[in-house]
Scaffold this motif. Sequence first.
Motif, PDB file in Angstrom:
ATOM      1  N   ALA A 287       0.736  -1.075  -0.082  1.00 23.18           N
ATOM      2  CA  ALA A 287       0.018  -0.059   0.046  1.00 23.18           C
ATOM      3  C   ALA A 287       0.816   1.321  -0.047  1.00 23.18           C
ATOM      4  CB  ALA A 287      -1.006   0.088   1.267  1.00 23.18           C
ATOM      5  N   VAL A 288       2.199   1.258  -0.010  1.00 20.00           N
ATOM      6  CA  VAL A 288       2.807   2.295   0.136  1.00 20.00           C
ATOM      7  C   VAL A 288       3.410   2.693  -1.246  1.00 20.00           C
ATOM      8  CG1 VAL A 288       5.005   3.311   1.259  1.00 20.00           C
ATOM      9  CG2 VAL A 288       3.786   1.768   2.571  1.00 20.00           C
ATOM     10  N   PRO A 289       3.266   3.881  -1.820  1.00 10.79           N
ATOM     11  CA  PRO A 289       3.921   4.203  -2.959  1.00 10.79           C
ATOM     12  C   PRO A 289       5.261   4.309  -3.043  1.00 10.79           C
ATOM     13  CG  PRO A 289       2.098   5.603  -2.434  1.00 10.79           C
ATOM     14  CD  PRO A 289       2.529   5.069  -0.877  1.00 10.79           C
ATOM     15  N   CYS A 290       5.826   3.669  -4.266  1.00  7.63           N
ATOM     16  CA  CYS A 290       7.493   3.920  -4.385  1.00  7.63           C
ATOM     17  C   CYS A 290       7.721   5.324  -4.627  1.00  7.63           C
ATOM     18  CB  CYS A 290       7.670   3.094  -5.735  1.00  7.63           C
ATOM     19  SG  CYS A 290       7.661   1.079  -5.591  1.00  7.63           S
ATOM     20  N   PRO A 291       9.152   5.570  -4.402  1.00  4.14           N
ATOM     21  CA  PRO A 291       9.536   6.913  -4.570  1.00  4.14           C
ATOM     22  C   PRO A 291       9.339   7.437  -6.050  1.00  4.14           C
ATOM     23  CG  PRO A 291      10.960   5.860  -3.312  1.00  4.14           C
ATOM     24  CD  PRO A 291       9.998   4.944  -3.787  1.00  4.14           C
ATOM     25  N   PHE A 292       9.107   8.900  -6.295  1.00  6.21           N
ATOM     26  CA  PHE A 292       8.611   9.286  -7.497  1.00  6.21           C
ATOM     27  C   PHE A 292       9.272   8.974  -8.725  1.00  6.21           C
ATOM     28  CE2 PHE A 292       8.192  12.638 -10.718  1.00  6.21           C
ATOM     29  CZ  PHE A 292       6.814  12.748 -11.196  1.00  6.21           C
ATOM     30  N   ASN A 293      10.909   8.774  -8.655  1.00  8.51           N
ATOM     31  CA  ASN A 293      11.638   8.765  -9.460  1.00  8.51           C
ATOM     32  C   ASN A 293      12.460   7.396  -9.947  1.00  8.51           C
ATOM     33  OD1 ASN A 293      11.462  11.448 -10.563  1.00  8.51           O
ATOM     34  ND2 ASN A 293      12.846  11.932  -9.039  1.00  8.51           N
ATOM     35  N   CYS A 294      11.558   6.416  -9.279  1.00 10.60           N
ATOM     36  CA  CYS A 294      11.890   5.084  -9.461  1.00 10.60           C
ATOM     37  C   CYS A 294      11.643   4.517 -11.057  1.00 10.60           C
ATOM     38  CB  CYS A 294      11.131   3.955  -8.622  1.00 10.60           C
ATOM     39  SG  CYS A 294      11.728   4.046  -6.886  1.00 10.60           S
ATOM     40  N   ARG A 295      12.598   4.066 -11.694  1.00  9.91           N
ATOM     41  CA  ARG A 295      12.390   3.446 -12.963  1.00  9.91           C
ATOM     42  C   ARG A 295      11.320   2.669 -13.074  1.00  9.91           C
ATOM     43  NH1 ARG A 295      17.364   1.827 -16.632  1.00  9.91           N
ATOM     44  NH2 ARG A 295      17.808   3.972 -15.976  1.00  9.91           N
ATOM     45  N   ASN A 296      10.343   2.886 -13.977  1.00  5.50           N
ATOM     46  CA  ASN A 296       9.130   2.174 -14.389  1.00  5.50           C
ATOM     47  C   ASN A 296       8.210   1.887 -13.078  1.00  5.50           C
ATOM     48  OD1 ASN A 296      10.137   1.315 -16.932  1.00  5.50           O
ATOM     49  ND2 ASN A 296      11.223  -0.368 -16.077  1.00  5.50           N
ATOM     50  N   ASN A 297       8.523   2.830 -12.123  1.00  9.22           N
ATOM     51  CA  ASN A 297       7.665   2.961 -10.770  1.00  9.22           C
ATOM     52  C   ASN A 297       7.791   1.740 -10.164  1.00  9.22           C
ATOM     53  OD1 ASN A 297       6.476   4.456  -9.146  1.00  9.22           O
ATOM     54  ND2 ASN A 297       4.249   3.604  -9.808  1.00  9.22           N
ATOM     55  N   MET A 298       9.203   0.986 -10.094  1.00 10.10           N
ATOM     56  CA  MET A 298       9.163  -0.259  -9.397  1.00 10.10           C
ATOM     57  C   MET A 298      10.391   0.009  -8.174  1.00 10.10           C
ATOM     58  SD  MET A 298       7.487  -2.167 -10.990  1.00 10.10           S
ATOM     59  CE  MET A 298       7.802  -3.785 -10.422  1.00 10.10           C
ATOM     60  N   CYS A 299      10.267  -0.595  -7.051  1.00 10.59           N
ATOM     61  CA  CYS A 299      11.137  -0.476  -5.810  1.00 10.59           C
ATOM     62  C   CYS A 299      11.115  -1.600  -5.228  1.00 10.59           C
ATOM     63  CB  CYS A 299      10.727   0.813  -4.999  1.00 10.59           C
ATOM     64  SG  CYS A 299       9.043   0.419  -4.258  1.00 10.59           S
ATOM     65  N   ASP A 300      12.086  -1.480  -4.275  1.00 14.69           N
ATOM     66  CA  ASP A 300      12.170  -2.849  -3.394  1.00 14.69           C
ATOM     67  C   ASP A 300      11.105  -3.068  -2.746  1.00 14.69           C
ATOM     68  OD1 ASP A 300      12.979  -4.081  -0.569  1.00 14.69           O
ATOM     69  OD2 ASP A 300      14.730  -4.560  -1.954  1.00 14.69           O
ATOM     70  N   ILE A 301      10.394  -4.143  -2.830  1.00 17.77           N
ATOM     71  CA  ILE A 301       9.207  -4.654  -2.026  1.00 17.77           C
ATOM     72  C   ILE A 301       9.247  -4.333  -0.478  1.00 17.77           C
ATOM     73  CG2 ILE A 301       9.483  -6.975  -1.879  1.00 17.77           C
ATOM     74  CD1 ILE A 301       6.369  -7.504  -2.782  1.00 17.77           C
ATOM     75  N   GLN A 302      10.418  -4.348   0.119  1.00 15.96           N
ATOM     76  CA  GLN A 302      10.463  -4.375   1.454  1.00 15.96           C
ATOM     77  C   GLN A 302      10.633  -2.922   2.145  1.00 15.96           C
ATOM     78  OE1 GLN A 302      13.440  -7.822   1.800  1.00 15.96           O
ATOM     79  NE2 GLN A 302      11.926  -8.372   3.444  1.00 15.96           N
ATOM     80  N   ASN A 303      11.693  -2.244   1.535  1.00 16.87           N
ATOM     81  CA  ASN A 303      12.254  -1.176   2.138  1.00 16.87           C
ATOM     82  C   ASN A 303      11.890   0.130   0.981  1.00 16.87           C
ATOM     83  OD1 ASN A 303      14.322  -1.050   0.095  1.00 16.87           O
ATOM     84  ND2 ASN A 303      15.842  -2.264   1.508  1.00 16.87           N
ATOM     85  N   GLY A 304      11.359  -0.075  -0.111  1.00 15.53           N
ATOM     86  CA  GLY A 304      10.905   0.977  -0.674  1.00 15.53           C
ATOM     87  C   GLY A 304      12.179   1.503  -1.608  1.00 15.53           C
ATOM     88  N   LYS A 305      13.417   1.135  -1.584  1.00 14.45           N
ATOM     89  CA  LYS A 305      14.377   1.785  -2.261  1.00 14.45           C
ATOM     90  C   LYS A 305      14.199   1.468  -3.852  1.00 14.45           C
ATOM     91  CE  LYS A 305      18.187   1.385   1.137  1.00 14.45           C
ATOM     92  NZ  LYS A 305      19.256   0.897   1.611  1.00 14.45           N
ATOM     93  N   CYS A 306      14.502   2.280  -4.641  1.00  9.31           N
ATOM     94  CA  CYS A 306      14.196   2.050  -6.092  1.00  9.31           C
ATOM     95  C   CYS A 306      15.265   0.939  -6.613  1.00  9.31           C
ATOM     96  CB  CYS A 306      14.668   3.358  -6.799  1.00  9.31           C
ATOM     97  SG  CYS A 306      13.300   4.909  -6.494  1.00  9.31           S
ATOM     98  N   LEU A 307      14.748   0.135  -7.379  1.00 11.49           N
ATOM     99  CA  LEU A 307      15.403  -0.731  -8.044  1.00 11.49           C
ATOM    100  C   LEU A 307      16.330  -0.313  -9.321  1.00 11.49           C
ATOM    101  CD1 LEU A 307      12.819  -3.635  -8.505  1.00 11.49           C
ATOM    102  CD2 LEU A 307      14.499  -3.370  -6.604  1.00 11.49           C
ATOM    103  N   ALA A 308      15.930   0.616  -9.727  1.00 13.39           N
ATOM    104  CA  ALA A 308      16.712   1.554 -10.748  1.00 13.39           C
ATOM    105  C   ALA A 308      16.057   2.834 -10.625  1.00 13.39           C
ATOM    106  CB  ALA A 308      16.726   0.875 -12.172  1.00 13.39           C
ATOM    107  N   CYS A 309      16.831   3.863 -11.175  1.00  6.36           N
ATOM    108  CA  CYS A 309      16.310   5.298 -11.294  1.00  6.36           C
ATOM    109  C   CYS A 309      15.947   5.709 -12.725  1.00  6.36           C
ATOM    110  CB  CYS A 309      17.297   6.248 -10.657  1.00  6.36           C
ATOM    111  SG  CYS A 309      17.830   6.106  -8.997  1.00  6.36           S
ATOM    112  N   GLU A 310      15.097   6.505 -12.851  1.00  5.47           N
ATOM    113  CA  GLU A 310      14.694   7.241 -14.112  1.00  5.47           C
ATOM    114  C   GLU A 310      16.104   7.972 -14.569  1.00  5.47           C
ATOM    115  OE1 GLU A 310      12.225   6.683 -16.036  1.00  5.47           O
ATOM    116  OE2 GLU A 310      10.591   6.122 -15.024  1.00  5.47           O
ATOM    117  N   PRO A 311      16.228   8.244 -15.864  1.00  4.19           N
ATOM    118  CA  PRO A 311      17.483   9.087 -16.355  1.00  4.19           C
ATOM    119  C   PRO A 311      17.480  10.112 -15.746  1.00  4.19           C
ATOM    120  CG  PRO A 311      16.283   7.746 -18.133  1.00  4.19           C
ATOM    121  CD  PRO A 311      15.338   7.466 -17.159  1.00  4.19           C
ATOM    122  N   GLY A 312      18.514  10.695 -15.324  1.00  5.90           N
ATOM    123  CA  GLY A 312      18.705  11.850 -14.629  1.00  5.90           C
ATOM    124  C   GLY A 312      18.602  11.898 -13.232  1.00  5.90           C
ATOM    125  N   TRP A 313      18.518  10.918 -12.482  1.00  7.11           N
ATOM    126  CA  TRP A 313      18.305  10.882 -11.124  1.00  7.11           C
ATOM    127  C   TRP A 313      19.179   9.725 -10.719  1.00  7.11           C
ATOM    128  CZ3 TRP A 313      16.040  14.772  -9.255  1.00  7.11           C
ATOM    129  CH2 TRP A 313      15.012  15.516 -10.035  1.00  7.11           C
TER     130      TRP A 313
END
Length: 380
Positions: A189-215
Amino acid sequence: MFFYVFKFSIIVICFCRAYEDLSYKKLATQSTTSTGGVYQYVASNAVDRNETTCMRTEPIGPNSPYKSVWWKVDLGGKYNIQNITIQFKSYDGYEMQQRGRFAGFRIYASNTGNINGSALCYEDKSQLPPLYFTTTCTASARYVIFYNDRIDEVTYPEGYEVLHSFPTELCEVIVMGCSALGVYGVDCAVPCPFNCRNNMCDIQNGKCLACEPGWVGDNCTIKCHEGWYGDDCAQQCIGHCRFYFCDHVTGLCDKGCAAGWTGSFCNETCADGRFGMDCFQNCSSHCLNNSLCDKETGHCDIGCEPGYNSENCTKGIKELQRETPPPPPDAALDPLGMGTYTVFRPLAITGCLSNKMMAIKHGSAPDLPYHFTSSPTHPL
């Protein structure tokens, strides 16, 4: 929300906060299917949540034409995975034999369905695996692949079944995670950070698996340092952007190009006859012999045609003369620097100052203590 826990042939259903079952009744395939017996040992048996029905492949090993085996489930989309549970087939009194058969297996998370290029979630090595097995696998993937082999030329650790060929039997494979995109946490239920690539983040801690270009950064909140852009901020601005900086996402020179350059990336020189920032200006038509001008400054390379003499050969000599300010007063004639100067006028004088020169200050009558009459002998 619920999940399934398999242990010793008992299904425990827990109604609590948990991740979602992503593999239940999804499309499953396998390398071979055993044809022996009265049961159907198809790949889908491992995702039906009935532990009494298991998939089974043809044997692999020294006496078999098959040396490797795989089983795969298509989750139907790219999801955030948290853990994977496998219930291997168990036979009473043969637990160690079964563990030796499954030993050495690997689990991959893939977005293509192929092992090549996939993320390795787990690799069983020297220790024999339990028949009820769970591992954490934090990945963003569409496919989960089980793989094992018995290659003739490979030496396997002690306890591995290598003397006899054997089938692979998986009773249940449960992939837990979040079915919704762009969320994390046990409730998904917790949204991933805004600039995560493809809006995907670590399912446990919310860290982005990869960043969108420029971040960059764990939460992709750090903008690329000036002069760099793109994926992981690893690309350097290549052109001649005005102020030297390009867009941190695209690499485009969004503030324009430096003098002499043009193009989206400012990596193209001005066309002949153009110069300046963004090549916006035309060279003078009065360059000597129709020669080219400098693409940065606009100066004619070999000079101006007759009659023109400015830096860019855009003004004629007469025009320049009209624009030229008068020279400053000569210091010898205006020693006090008052903006006036002294001229000498020969005079014919009656009285005691005959044949003398009288200084007349320009713009005012001389204040002399003499009374005389004069007539010019030379006009000014």
